[in-house]
Design a protein around this motif. Structure first.
Motif, PDB file in Angstrom:
ATOM      1  N   PHE A  20       0.704  -1.127  -0.037  1.00  0.00           N
ATOM      2  CA  PHE A  20      -0.156  -0.042   0.188  1.00  0.00           C
ATOM      3  C   PHE A  20       0.862   1.110  -0.042  1.00  0.00           C
ATOM      4  O   PHE A  20       0.312   2.138  -0.317  1.00  0.00           O
ATOM      5  N   VAL A  21       2.127   1.139   0.267  1.00  0.00           N
ATOM      6  CA  VAL A  21       2.901   2.400   0.438  1.00  0.00           C
ATOM      7  C   VAL A  21       3.194   2.472  -1.073  1.00  0.00           C
ATOM      8  O   VAL A  21       3.274   3.832  -1.629  1.00  0.00           O
ATOM      9  N   VAL A  22       3.582   1.525  -1.851  1.00  0.00           N
ATOM     10  CA  VAL A  22       3.723   1.758  -3.413  1.00  0.00           C
ATOM     11  C   VAL A  22       2.480   2.165  -4.078  1.00  0.00           C
ATOM     12  O   VAL A  22       2.516   3.039  -4.861  1.00  0.00           O
ATOM     13  N   ILE A  23       1.297   1.626  -3.496  1.00  0.00           N
ATOM     14  CA  ILE A  23      -0.093   1.888  -4.074  1.00  0.00           C
ATOM     15  C   ILE A  23      -0.275   3.506  -3.665  1.00  0.00           C
ATOM     16  O   ILE A  23      -0.936   4.089  -5.019  1.00  0.00           O
ATOM     17  N   HIS A  24      -0.086   3.905  -2.902  1.00  0.00           N
ATOM     18  CA  HIS A  24      -0.206   5.195  -2.258  1.00  0.00           C
ATOM     19  C   HIS A  24       0.831   6.232  -3.375  1.00  0.00           C
ATOM     20  O   HIS A  24       0.421   7.523  -3.808  1.00  0.00           O
ATOM     21  N   ASP A  25       1.957   5.911  -3.630  1.00  0.00           N
ATOM     22  CA  ASP A  25       2.793   6.677  -4.346  1.00  0.00           C
ATOM     23  C   ASP A  25       2.560   6.619  -5.740  1.00  0.00           C
ATOM     24  O   ASP A  25       2.561   7.645  -6.374  1.00  0.00           O
ATOM     25  N   ARG A  26       1.827   5.529  -6.312  1.00  0.00           N
ATOM     26  CA  ARG A  26       1.412   5.563  -7.711  1.00  0.00           C
ATOM     27  C   ARG A  26      -0.064   5.821  -7.861  1.00  0.00           C
ATOM     28  O   ARG A  26      -0.506   6.022  -9.192  1.00  0.00           O
ATOM     29  N   TYR A  27      -0.761   6.139  -6.991  1.00  0.00           N
ATOM     30  CA  TYR A  27      -2.280   6.702  -6.965  1.00  0.00           C
ATOM     31  C   TYR A  27      -2.156   7.873  -7.985  1.00  0.00           C
ATOM     32  O   TYR A  27      -1.429   8.850  -7.578  1.00  0.00           O
ATOM     33  N   ASP A  28      -3.265   7.829  -8.579  1.00  0.00           N
ATOM     34  CA  ASP A  28      -3.477   9.036  -9.461  1.00  0.00           C
ATOM     35  C   ASP A  28      -4.223  10.167  -8.618  1.00  0.00           C
ATOM     36  O   ASP A  28      -5.590  10.275  -8.637  1.00  0.00           O
ATOM     37  N   HIS A  29      -3.483  11.074  -8.091  1.00  0.00           N
ATOM     38  CA  HIS A  29      -4.089  12.018  -7.064  1.00  0.00           C
ATOM     39  C   HIS A  29      -4.552  13.202  -7.985  1.00  0.00           C
ATOM     40  O   HIS A  29      -5.146  14.168  -7.415  1.00  0.00           O
ATOM     41  N   GLN A  30      -4.257  13.378  -9.053  1.00  0.00           N
ATOM     42  CA  GLN A  30      -4.659  14.425  -9.946  1.00  0.00           C
ATOM     43  C   GLN A  30      -6.005  14.319 -10.452  1.00  0.00           C
ATOM     44  O   GLN A  30      -6.486  15.036 -10.638  1.00  0.00           O
ATOM     45  N   GLN A  31      -6.387  12.931 -11.014  1.00  0.00           N
ATOM     46  CA  GLN A  31      -7.666  12.818 -11.731  1.00  0.00           C
ATOM     47  C   GLN A  31      -8.716  12.519 -10.538  1.00  0.00           C
ATOM     48  O   GLN A  31      -9.867  12.702 -10.620  1.00  0.00           O
ATOM     49  N   PHE A  32      -8.260  11.873  -9.293  1.00  0.00           N
ATOM     50  CA  PHE A  32      -9.061  11.475  -8.559  1.00  0.00           C
ATOM     51  C   PHE A  32      -8.667  12.457  -6.942  1.00  0.00           C
ATOM     52  O   PHE A  32      -7.656  12.721  -7.125  1.00  0.00           O
ATOM     53  N   LYS A  33      -9.442  12.065  -6.119  1.00  0.00           N
ATOM     54  CA  LYS A  33      -9.610  13.078  -4.756  1.00  0.00           C
ATOM     55  C   LYS A  33      -8.015  12.212  -4.060  1.00  0.00           C
ATOM     56  O   LYS A  33      -7.812  10.978  -4.126  1.00  0.00           O
ATOM     57  N   LYS A  34      -7.466  13.125  -3.268  1.00  0.00           N
ATOM     58  CA  LYS A  34      -6.197  12.832  -2.549  1.00  0.00           C
ATOM     59  C   LYS A  34      -6.591  12.004  -1.359  1.00  0.00           C
ATOM     60  O   LYS A  34      -7.491  12.529  -0.596  1.00  0.00           O
ATOM     61  N   ARG A  35      -5.940  10.665  -1.373  1.00  0.00           N
ATOM     62  CA  ARG A  35      -6.335   9.942  -0.386  1.00  0.00           C
ATOM     63  C   ARG A  35      -4.906   9.385   0.463  1.00  0.00           C
ATOM     64  O   ARG A  35      -3.744   9.452  -0.227  1.00  0.00           O
ATOM     65  N   SER A  36      -5.104   9.120   1.850  1.00  0.00           N
ATOM     66  CA  SER A  36      -3.954   8.647   2.476  1.00  0.00           C
ATOM     67  C   SER A  36      -3.850   6.964   2.505  1.00  0.00           C
ATOM     68  O   SER A  36      -4.870   6.608   1.972  1.00  0.00           O
ATOM     69  N   VAL A  37      -2.775   6.633   3.115  1.00  0.00           N
ATOM     70  CA  VAL A  37      -2.734   5.133   3.098  1.00  0.00           C
ATOM     71  C   VAL A  37      -3.875   4.545   3.584  1.00  0.00           C
ATOM     72  O   VAL A  37      -4.071   3.333   3.363  1.00  0.00           O
ATOM     73  N   GLU A  38      -4.229   5.001   5.077  1.00  0.00           N
ATOM     74  CA  GLU A  38      -5.412   4.619   5.804  1.00  0.00           C
ATOM     75  C   GLU A  38      -6.599   4.475   4.809  1.00  0.00           C
ATOM     76  O   GLU A  38      -7.520   3.335   5.144  1.00  0.00           O
ATOM     77  N   ASP A  39      -6.972   5.455   4.146  1.00  0.00           N
ATOM     78  CA  ASP A  39      -8.213   5.405   3.243  1.00  0.00           C
ATOM     79  C   ASP A  39      -8.027   4.412   2.362  1.00  0.00           C
ATOM     80  O   ASP A  39      -8.980   3.795   1.871  1.00  0.00           O
ATOM     81  N   LEU A  40      -6.822   4.132   1.617  1.00  0.00           N
ATOM     82  CA  LEU A  40      -7.056   3.176   0.810  1.00  0.00           C
ATOM     83  C   LEU A  40      -6.994   1.756   1.289  1.00  0.00           C
ATOM     84  O   LEU A  40      -7.849   0.969   0.596  1.00  0.00           O
TER      85      LEU A  40
END
Length: 464
Positions: free
Chosen positions: A170-190
């Protein structure tokens, strides 16, 4: 310049003709192997030197007088050293062959050395390629069970796609998450969204009556844990030193509390023992004295068990002196012995009286009572000292403003007990952790304890 004799000496050549002429003949060079073999056979016939053990000699030479092996080898023939037989079997052939890694999806071709017998087999390290089974949901399942107002379907699909690609890191998932297209999320939210969907799908697809182990993720607890970890990491050196100081003070307070409880138990034992001894003697005085037969008068009456000193009871066979019953046991310390002698001198009692039957019994009872009195006075002095320390602590808390003033009778103006310091405010208690012994110095403590011991040495008749 080297002569022919030097050359013959180097090549280990001999012969009368060569030695006489000083030159090398053709016969010397051709027959050199035979001469060397004869010489070697003659030199190998020697015995084990005297003083050398058989085991040590066996390590140097074998039975065939061969030289020791260059490589270690296993043998079951006792002390014989067998040479390693290299090259006795045919070497397995190796081949430079291509291979593909099943963990890769691009079909890349690599080459490595491998045994020819393993050609065509799968890559041996492919078994370590473990993948996480990420659940897949349909459109209907999402609309019926997985819909959430805070998450869109495209965002959920993006989360599950990253979970498959990076195996729930999930740390890598949070780093590769598309925060520009979607809402900004934390690791706990994911994590919370992913495990919530997994639990829902497990409940829907499970057969009725089966016991499921559904993973549960507490996002609030994880956030609080990280906040506490950040606070712990961001502490200043002053805060770390203060925490260590508070821990040391807490240990000191707990140690003093245990010592106080132990002294209280010892004092209670002394009081109970004194009451028991008094009741036993009253019962003995009230009990009628029975006349014993004449032959039993010579028997030694048993000494009653006292609380102060437990004198030994001589019941062994043989002749003993009555004065041995007046000897103090080894459990009595030197300090108590000196105090006991001083009290007996103040009372005008002889330290070594005539050891008659009645005097021995009464003298032992008197010394036992004096030791008990000495211990009670010491306990009383300790209680007074602790009471004074509590009063000083109370005064310090009262000055801090957490507790009201103490009256002369030791109570508050409203009638409550003066030592109820637990009713004070918590902030003042945090400021004054332990003020025990603040008004008293170590010298004053020694003087007070010494005065208590001197008071314990006074005559019992001077007590109120």
């Amino acid at each position: 310049m080297a002569t022919g004799a030097d050359v013959r000496d180097i090549l280990e050549l001999g012969g009368v003709e060569s030695e006489n002429t000083g030159t090398i003949n053709k016969k010397d060079i051709i027959n050199s192997d035979k001469k060397k073999s004869k010489k070697s056979s003659e030199t190998l016939t020697f015995k084990r030197p005297e003083g050398m053990h058989r085991e040590v000699y066996a390590l140097l030479y074998s039975d065939k007088k061969d030289a020791p092996p260059l490589l270690p080898s296993d043998t079951t023939q006792g002390y014989r050293t067998v040479k390693a037989k290299l090259g006795s079997k045919k070497v397995r052939p190796w081949k430079w062959m291509p291979f593909t890694n099943p963990a890769r999806k691009d079909g890349a071709m690599f080459y490595h050395w491998r045994r020819a017998a393993e050609e065509g087999k799968d890559y041996p390290f492919a078994r370590f390629n473990k993948t996480v089974q990420v659940p897949v949901y349909s459109e209907q399942e999402y609309q019926m069970y997985l819909h959430d107002d805070a998450w869109t379907k495209a965002e959920t699909d993006h989360l599950f796609d990253l979970a498959r690609r990076f195996d729930l890191r999930f740390v890598v998932i949070h780093d590769r998450y598309d925060h520009q297209q979607f809402k900004k999320r934390s690791v706990e939210d994911l994590k919370e969204r992913y495990y919530h969907i997994c639990a829902k799908l497990a409940n829907i697809r499970a057969a009725p009556g089966t016991d499921l182990k559904i993973p549960v993720f507490d996002a609030g607890h994880e956030r609080r844990r990280k906040e506490q970890l950040e606070r712990l990491y961001n502490r200043t050196p002053e805060q770390v030193a203060e925490e260590e100081y508070l821990i040391q003070e807490l240990r000191k307070i707990e140690t003093r509390k245990k010592e106080r409880e132990k002294r209280t138990q010892d004092l209670q034992k002394l009081i109970t023992a004194a009451d028991t001894t008094t009741e036993q003697r009253r019962a003995e005085r009230k009990a009628p004295k029975k006349k014993l037969p004449q032959k039993k008068e010579t028997e030694k009456p048993a000494v009653p068990e006292t609380a102060g000193i437990k004198f030994p009871d001589f019941k062994s066979a043989g002749v003993t002196l009555r004065s041995q019953r007046m000897k103090l046991p080894s459990s009595v310390g030197q300090k108590k012995i000196k105090a006991l002698e001083q009290m007996l001198m103040e009372l005008g009692v002889d330290l070594n009286p005539m050891p008659t039957e009645e005097i021995v019994q009464m003298f032992n009872e008197l010394r036992s009572d004096l030791v008990l009195l000495y211990e009670l006075k010491q306990a009383f002095a300790n209680c007074e000292y602790e009471l004074q320390m509590l009063r000083h602590r109370y005064e310090a808390l009262a000055k801090a403003g957490s507790i009201g003033p103490l009256s002369a009778e030791g109570t508050h103006p409203d009638g409550q007990a003066g030592l109820c310091i637990e009713e004070g405010k918590g902030d003042a208690k945090d400021q004054i952790i332990d003020v025990v012994g603040a008004p008293l110095t170590p010298n004053s403590v020694r003087r007070k304890v010494g005065g208590a011991e001197q008071g314990a040495l006074r005559s019992p008749t001077q007590m109120p």
